[in-house]
Design a protein around this motif. Sequence first.
Motif, PDB file in Angstrom:
ATOM      1  N   VAL A   1      40.684  52.836  40.252  1.00 41.55           N
ATOM      2  CA  VAL A   1      42.057  52.970  40.757  1.00 41.55           C
ATOM      3  C   VAL A   1      42.968  51.981  40.017  1.00 41.55           C
ATOM      4  N   ASP A   2      44.285  52.202  40.157  1.00 35.61           N
ATOM      5  CA  ASP A   2      45.224  51.258  39.533  1.00 35.61           C
ATOM      6  C   ASP A   2      45.287  49.951  40.314  1.00 35.61           C
ATOM      7  N   HIS A   3      45.333  50.091  41.646  1.00 35.69           N
ATOM      8  CA  HIS A   3      45.346  48.874  42.462  1.00 35.69           C
ATOM      9  C   HIS A   3      44.482  49.059  43.706  1.00 35.69           C
ATOM     10  N   LEU A   4      43.728  48.021  44.010  1.00 33.00           N
ATOM     11  CA  LEU A   4      42.882  48.029  45.212  1.00 33.00           C
ATOM     12  C   LEU A   4      43.328  46.889  46.121  1.00 33.00           C
ATOM     13  N   THR A   5      43.601  47.229  47.387  1.00 34.09           N
ATOM     14  CA  THR A   5      43.892  46.190  48.372  1.00 34.09           C
ATOM     15  C   THR A   5      42.697  46.053  49.301  1.00 34.09           C
ATOM     16  N   VAL A   6      42.180  44.854  49.393  1.00 35.42           N
ATOM     17  CA  VAL A   6      41.132  44.590  50.381  1.00 35.42           C
ATOM     18  C   VAL A   6      41.858  44.348  51.703  1.00 35.42           C
ATOM     19  N   GLY A   7      41.599  45.169  52.689  1.00 30.84           N
ATOM     20  CA  GLY A   7      42.242  45.047  54.003  1.00 30.84           C
ATOM     21  C   GLY A   7      41.296  44.350  54.964  1.00 30.84           C
ATOM     22  N   VAL A   8      41.634  43.119  55.323  1.00 35.56           N
ATOM     23  CA  VAL A   8      40.765  42.357  56.229  1.00 35.56           C
ATOM     24  C   VAL A   8      41.283  42.565  57.644  1.00 35.56           C
ATOM     25  N   VAL A   9      40.455  43.163  58.478  1.00 31.01           N
ATOM     26  CA  VAL A   9      40.935  43.566  59.799  1.00 31.01           C
ATOM     27  C   VAL A   9      41.021  42.360  60.737  1.00 31.01           C
ATOM     28  N   GLU A  10      42.146  42.299  61.442  1.00 28.16           N
ATOM     29  CA  GLU A  10      42.354  41.207  62.407  1.00 28.16           C
ATOM     30  C   GLU A  10      41.682  41.575  63.703  1.00 28.16           C
ATOM     31  N   ILE A  11      40.581  40.873  63.997  1.00 27.42           N
ATOM     32  CA  ILE A  11      39.985  41.049  65.322  1.00 27.42           C
ATOM     33  C   ILE A  11      39.843  39.671  65.941  1.00 27.42           C
ATOM     34  N   SER A  12      39.629  39.642  67.235  1.00 28.78           N
ATOM     35  CA  SER A  12      39.591  38.362  67.946  1.00 28.78           C
ATOM     36  C   SER A  12      38.671  37.368  67.244  1.00 28.78           C
ATOM     37  N   SER A  13      39.185  36.152  67.001  1.00 27.57           N
ATOM     38  CA  SER A  13      38.367  35.164  66.284  1.00 27.57           C
ATOM     39  C   SER A  13      37.163  34.738  67.124  1.00 27.57           C
ATOM     40  N   LYS A  14      37.182  35.092  68.429  1.00 27.97           N
ATOM     41  CA  LYS A  14      36.002  34.803  69.262  1.00 27.97           C
ATOM     42  C   LYS A  14      34.822  35.640  68.789  1.00 27.97           C
TER      43      LYS A  14
ATOM     44  N   ILE B   1      37.251  37.012  44.306  1.00 32.03           N
ATOM     45  CA  ILE B   1      37.561  38.138  43.402  1.00 32.03           C
ATOM     46  C   ILE B   1      38.687  37.778  42.422  1.00 32.03           C
ATOM     47  N   ILE B   2      38.827  36.501  42.195  1.00 26.22           N
ATOM     48  CA  ILE B   2      39.894  36.017  41.308  1.00 26.22           C
ATOM     49  C   ILE B   2      39.732  36.596  39.892  1.00 26.22           C
ATOM     50  N   HIS B   3      38.494  36.982  39.536  1.00 22.93           N
ATOM     51  CA  HIS B   3      38.218  37.524  38.196  1.00 22.93           C
ATOM     52  C   HIS B   3      38.586  39.004  38.072  1.00 22.93           C
ATOM     53  N   VAL B   4      38.993  39.644  39.173  1.00 21.66           N
ATOM     54  CA  VAL B   4      39.338  41.074  39.105  1.00 21.66           C
ATOM     55  C   VAL B   4      40.861  41.211  39.207  1.00 21.66           C
ATOM     56  N   PRO B   5      41.534  41.618  38.122  1.00 25.69           N
ATOM     57  CA  PRO B   5      42.996  41.523  38.079  1.00 25.69           C
ATOM     58  C   PRO B   5      43.759  42.464  39.013  1.00 25.69           C
ATOM     59  N   ASN B   6      43.240  43.656  39.246  1.00 22.17           N
ATOM     60  CA  ASN B   6      44.052  44.631  39.997  1.00 22.17           C
ATOM     61  C   ASN B   6      43.679  44.704  41.481  1.00 22.17           C
ATOM     62  N   VAL B   7      43.267  43.583  42.046  1.00 23.09           N
ATOM     63  CA  VAL B   7      42.858  43.560  43.460  1.00 23.09           C
ATOM     64  C   VAL B   7      43.656  42.491  44.204  1.00 23.09           C
ATOM     65  N   SER B   8      44.134  42.834  45.409  1.00 23.74           N
ATOM     66  CA  SER B   8      44.765  41.840  46.272  1.00 23.74           C
ATOM     67  C   SER B   8      44.103  41.897  47.643  1.00 23.74           C
ATOM     68  N   VAL B   9      44.326  40.874  48.432  1.00 26.59           N
ATOM     69  CA  VAL B   9      43.681  40.791  49.748  1.00 26.59           C
ATOM     70  C   VAL B   9      44.746  40.536  50.795  1.00 26.59           C
ATOM     71  N   GLN B  10      44.740  41.312  51.866  1.00 24.40           N
ATOM     72  CA  GLN B  10      45.696  41.071  52.951  1.00 24.40           C
ATOM     73  C   GLN B  10      45.094  41.472  54.287  1.00 24.40           C
ATOM     74  N   SER B  11      45.703  40.991  55.348  1.00 25.29           N
ATOM     75  CA  SER B  11      45.199  41.353  56.672  1.00 25.29           C
ATOM     76  C   SER B  11      45.861  42.633  57.148  1.00 25.29           C
ATOM     77  N   TYR B  12      45.232  43.271  58.134  1.00 23.94           N
ATOM     78  CA  TYR B  12      45.903  44.353  58.840  1.00 23.94           C
ATOM     79  C   TYR B  12      45.314  44.437  60.237  1.00 23.94           C
ATOM     80  N   SER B  13      46.078  45.086  61.137  1.00 23.20           N
ATOM     81  CA  SER B  13      45.531  45.326  62.465  1.00 23.20           C
ATOM     82  C   SER B  13      45.805  46.777  62.808  1.00 23.20           C
ATOM     83  N   GLY B  14      45.067  47.287  63.743  1.00 24.16           N
ATOM     84  CA  GLY B  14      45.267  48.683  64.155  1.00 24.16           C
ATOM     85  C   GLY B  14      44.533  49.646  63.252  1.00 24.16           C
TER      86      GLY B  14
END
Length: 166
Positions: free
Chosen positions: A28-41, A58-71
């Motif tokens: 793909v051109d860009h990949l976003t790693v979606g880290v799901v927000e669940i209770s930290s408990k 994943i700092i060595h992979v140029p077209n990837v970013s990481v962000q949170s999401y919920s739902g």
Amino acid sequence: MSIAIYPGTFDPVTNGHIDIVERASKTVDHLTVGVVEISSKRTMFTIDERISLFAEAIIHVPNVSVQSYSGLTVNAAREIGADVIVRGLRITSDFEYESEMALMNRRMAEDIETICLFSALEYQILSSSRVKEVAALGADVSGLVPQNVWEPLSERIAQTKQDNAS
Ligand code: ADP
């Protein structure tokens, strides 16, 4: 431009997850790693920790970013303009769960396709929960998780043992 999301809990990121990211990022051109927000408990690492551990690994992979999401993952995919959801498959454990999830997501979002990738053979029995389990029993996890996870993992395990003892 093809944009994909790779959703998961990643508590913590393992070499199996990195293997999937490296394979997916080539398709793909860009990949976003979606880290799901669940209770930290329910997780060993907080959402911010899970994001930064993954991002560092994943700092060595140029077209990837990481962000949170919920739902819903399909809503997160729409928000970032992704029309592909990437999931990883281990041959012995994931097919039933992943196919049910993919079909449910398709029911909610016909325009978003789930693509499942196989990790390398050496990662087929690797999961975040198994890593935490064996690390807590004193196993060497150096081949199982990225190097930047070694120290935070052993610190968190030591802290949990201390909390449980007091
Ligand atoms: P979940 O999304 O169920 O919380 P994870 O965060 O651990 O699970 O994993 C995210 C995705 O990566 C899932 O599709 C899972 O099947 C896949 N995955 C996890 N470990 C591996 C591995 N060792 N090899 C291939 N895929 C994996």
